[in-house]
Design an enzyme around this catalytic site. Structure first.
Site, PDB file in Angstrom:
ATOM      1  N   ASN A   1       3.307  35.016 -43.545  1.00  0.00           N
ATOM      2  CA  ASN A   1       1.901  34.634 -43.503  1.00  0.00           C
ATOM      3  C   ASN A   1       1.865  33.173 -43.063  1.00  0.00           C
ATOM      4  O   ASN A   1       2.090  32.268 -43.861  1.00  0.00           O
ATOM      5  CB  ASN A   1       1.316  34.827 -44.911  1.00  0.00           C
ATOM      6  CG  ASN A   1      -0.163  34.505 -44.980  1.00  0.00           C
ATOM      7  OD1 ASN A   1      -0.736  33.998 -44.020  1.00  0.00           O
ATOM      8  ND2 ASN A   1      -0.764  34.792 -46.111  1.00  0.00           N
TER       9      ASN A   1
ATOM     10  N   ARG B   1       1.061  38.691 -41.075  1.00  0.00           N
ATOM     11  CA  ARG B   1      -0.365  38.742 -41.356  1.00  0.00           C
ATOM     12  C   ARG B   1      -1.079  38.048 -40.199  1.00  0.00           C
ATOM     13  O   ARG B   1      -0.785  36.895 -39.885  1.00  0.00           O
ATOM     14  CB  ARG B   1      -0.674  38.001 -42.655  1.00  0.00           C
ATOM     15  CG  ARG B   1      -2.151  37.955 -42.923  1.00  0.00           C
ATOM     16  CD  ARG B   1      -2.472  37.076 -44.093  1.00  0.00           C
ATOM     17  NE  ARG B   1      -3.895  37.129 -44.336  1.00  0.00           N
ATOM     18  CZ  ARG B   1      -4.598  36.112 -44.833  1.00  0.00           C
ATOM     19  NH1 ARG B   1      -3.997  34.990 -45.154  1.00  0.00           N
ATOM     20  NH2 ARG B   1      -5.880  36.233 -45.025  1.00  0.00           N
TER      21      ARG B   1
ATOM     22  N   ARG C   1     -16.544  27.837 -50.377  1.00  0.00           N
ATOM     23  CA  ARG C   1     -17.475  28.274 -49.323  1.00  0.00           C
ATOM     24  C   ARG C   1     -18.809  28.708 -49.928  1.00  0.00           C
ATOM     25  O   ARG C   1     -18.830  29.331 -50.991  1.00  0.00           O
ATOM     26  CB  ARG C   1     -16.897  29.455 -48.537  1.00  0.00           C
ATOM     27  CG  ARG C   1     -15.637  29.145 -47.770  1.00  0.00           C
ATOM     28  CD  ARG C   1     -15.291  30.280 -46.809  1.00  0.00           C
ATOM     29  NE  ARG C   1     -13.956  30.114 -46.279  1.00  0.00           N
ATOM     30  CZ  ARG C   1     -12.945  30.948 -46.552  1.00  0.00           C
ATOM     31  NH1 ARG C   1     -13.124  32.007 -47.326  1.00  0.00           N
ATOM     32  NH2 ARG C   1     -11.754  30.724 -46.028  1.00  0.00           N
TER      33      ARG C   1
ATOM     34  N   GLU D   1      -1.029  42.044 -51.228  1.00  0.00           N
ATOM     35  CA  GLU D   1      -1.174  42.067 -49.773  1.00  0.00           C
ATOM     36  C   GLU D   1       0.176  42.111 -49.070  1.00  0.00           C
ATOM     37  O   GLU D   1       0.321  42.761 -48.045  1.00  0.00           O
ATOM     38  CB  GLU D   1      -1.986  40.845 -49.323  1.00  0.00           C
ATOM     39  CG  GLU D   1      -3.459  40.997 -49.679  1.00  0.00           C
ATOM     40  CD  GLU D   1      -4.247  39.701 -49.604  1.00  0.00           C
ATOM     41  OE1 GLU D   1      -4.111  38.878 -50.519  1.00  0.00           O
ATOM     42  OE2 GLU D   1      -4.987  39.521 -48.638  1.00  0.00           O
TER      43      GLU D   1
ATOM     44  N   HIS E   1      -9.874  39.926 -45.481  1.00  0.00           N
ATOM     45  CA  HIS E   1      -9.212  40.454 -46.700  1.00  0.00           C
ATOM     46  C   HIS E   1      -8.989  41.962 -46.589  1.00  0.00           C
ATOM     47  O   HIS E   1      -8.844  42.647 -47.611  1.00  0.00           O
ATOM     48  CB  HIS E   1     -10.069  40.234 -47.977  1.00  0.00           C
ATOM     49  CG  HIS E   1     -10.188  38.814 -48.417  1.00  0.00           C
ATOM     50  ND1 HIS E   1     -11.319  38.331 -49.014  1.00  0.00           N
ATOM     51  CD2 HIS E   1      -9.313  37.781 -48.377  1.00  0.00           C
ATOM     52  CE1 HIS E   1     -11.160  37.053 -49.317  1.00  0.00           C
ATOM     53  NE2 HIS E   1      -9.949  36.691 -48.934  1.00  0.00           N
TER      54      HIS E   1
END
Ligand code: ADP
Length: 404
Positions: free
Chosen positions: A10, A92, A242, A385, A181
């Site tokens: 990743n 990823r 955010r 993940e 996601h």
């Protein structure tokens, strides 16, 4: 020798997270991260399975040096990247646009397409590309697979994926809701069906991925039909830093009246808003501690976070029509029982109830927190993940081997 190991990478702009998994049993052989790449104070932390972590501090100039350092650490544990047991590297990749609906073996055309998507993912795709190119240089003979954050959401109908703006403008600039996601939403929705003893095709699930970034999805029979993040990960839920949803006119107002530039507003909404903007903290543990001490701004931040979450649960209930389960996952979803309790409080008429005792249990296992015989199952399902990326990578590589 059968090769059953998959390295999952990743790659961020200044970091690389990695895990080496053995897909014969899904076990983790090693994991780690390199951070602050390109600075004087880079750090590599490597943890072999069952062993103590090793840390290295110094300067790591670029991704190439970072990956070579990772390879060296793996070699010290007898897990070198030159091993014939390594079957593939799974990457990823944040943005796959509309094009990539599945994990994909990387070739020049795939690299070009990921590059073409840079305008819609300026922060993420360049870093992902660097990671891929570096890994290719290290093991040119090995299959490298891209697993896209957006892929699971490509099943969204146009009614959910399009913004109500001028179609020509939208198409020219590839403006639509992509969602992110996706690897987590795919994994968790499947694991939730499994927890209910059903196949994914049989159940409708609302997945709430609440980490520092946060997103919700509505999954009907294993296929995503709506998700809360949009063109970028800014849309939707209140997150750590955010804003999530707001009137887009706030941006023109900040430009015209506040004299702010596009970049300044980008930073404001992505890095200085959400929980941290509301109360100065983005860690839910700290926010709960402050609430316990009677801190009003922490309480208001929590209330705004929950209000938005509840709105999405209601919206996705309506989108799905019938809901079999609501699944909480990621750092906040898996650990913060007050968030889970507050998010479904007052939704008894929708069949949503949380059992206080079950909700208080701490565990790494998927579990139900709704009372027995509840109309809708409420579940905590830890996401993984890296395992999902490794599983998809391995399935693709082994599948194509069987075809040849
Ligand atoms: P990401 O992958 O988006 O960086 P994670 O899924 O790791 O995020 O979630 C990180 C967040 O999870 C932290 O910012 C914190 O708010 C929350 N978190 C982690 N552990 C706990 C805990 N024990 N209780 C409450 N919140 C927690």
């Amino acid at each position: 020798m059968t090769s059953s190991r998959v390295l999952v990478l990743n790659s961020g702009s200044s970091s690389v997270k990695y895990q080496l998994l053995d897909m014969s049993d899904g076990s983790r052989l090693a994991m780690g991260l390199v951070e602050r790449i390109g600075e004087e104070t880079s750090r590599l932390k490597h943890t072999p399975a069952g062993g103590a972590s090793r840390e290295w501090n110094g300067s790591i100039a670029d991704h190439d040096a970072a990956l070579k350092a990772v390879a060296e650490e793996l070699s010290r544990d007898g897990l070198g990247l030159d091993s014939p047991e390594l079957a593939a590297i799974g990457h990823r990749v944040v943005h796959g646009g509309k094009h990539f609906t599945e994990p994909t073996v990387i070739d020049d055309a795939v690299l070009a397409e990921i590059e073409r998507l840079i305008p819609v993912a300026p922060l993420h795709n360049p870093a992902n590309l660097t990671g891929i190119r570096t890994a290719q240089a290290l093991r040119p003979d090995l299959p490298q697979v891209a697993v896209f954050d957006t892929a699971f959401h490509t099943t969204m109908p146009e009614s959910a994926a399009r913004y109500a703006i001028d179609v020509e403008t939208a198409d020219e600039h590839r403006i639509r809701r992509y969602g992110f996601h996706g690897t987590s939403h795919a994994y968790v929705s499947r694991a939730t069906a499994e927890l209910l003893g059903k196949s994914p095709e049989e159940v409708n699930v609302i997945v709430l991925h609440l980490g520092n970034g946060a997103s919700a999805s509505a999954v009907r029979g294993g296929r995503c039909v709506d998700t809360s993040m949009g063109l970028t990960p800014l849309e939707g839920l209140v997150m750590g830093t955010r804003s999530g949803d707001m009137d887009p006119a706030v941006i023109f107002h900040l430009m015209r009246v506040g004299g702010m530039s596009a970049d300044e507003i980008d930073t404001l909404l992505n890095k200085k808003s959400g929980l941290i903007g509301l109360c100065g903290d983005n860690d839910m543990r700290e926010i709960r501690r402050r609430i316990d001490e009677g801190d009003e701004s922490a309480q208001l931040a929590f209330d705004i976070y929950i209000h938005r979450l509840k709105k999405y649960i209601g919206a996705y209930y309506a989108v799905l029509g019938r809901v079999d389960a609501v699944a909480f996952t990621a750092g906040v979803g898996e650990n913060a029982s007050p968030v889970r309790e507050a998010a479904v409080a007052g939704l008894e008429e929708l069949g949503l109830v949380v059992d206080g005792e079950l909700n208080a249990v701490r565990s790494d296992e998927p579990r139900l927190i709704s009372p027995e015989h509840a109309r809708v199952a409420v579940a905590v399902v830890p996401t993984d993940e890296e395992l999902e990326i490794a599983t998809q990578t391995y399935a693709l590589v082994k599948g194509s081997e069987n075809l040849t």
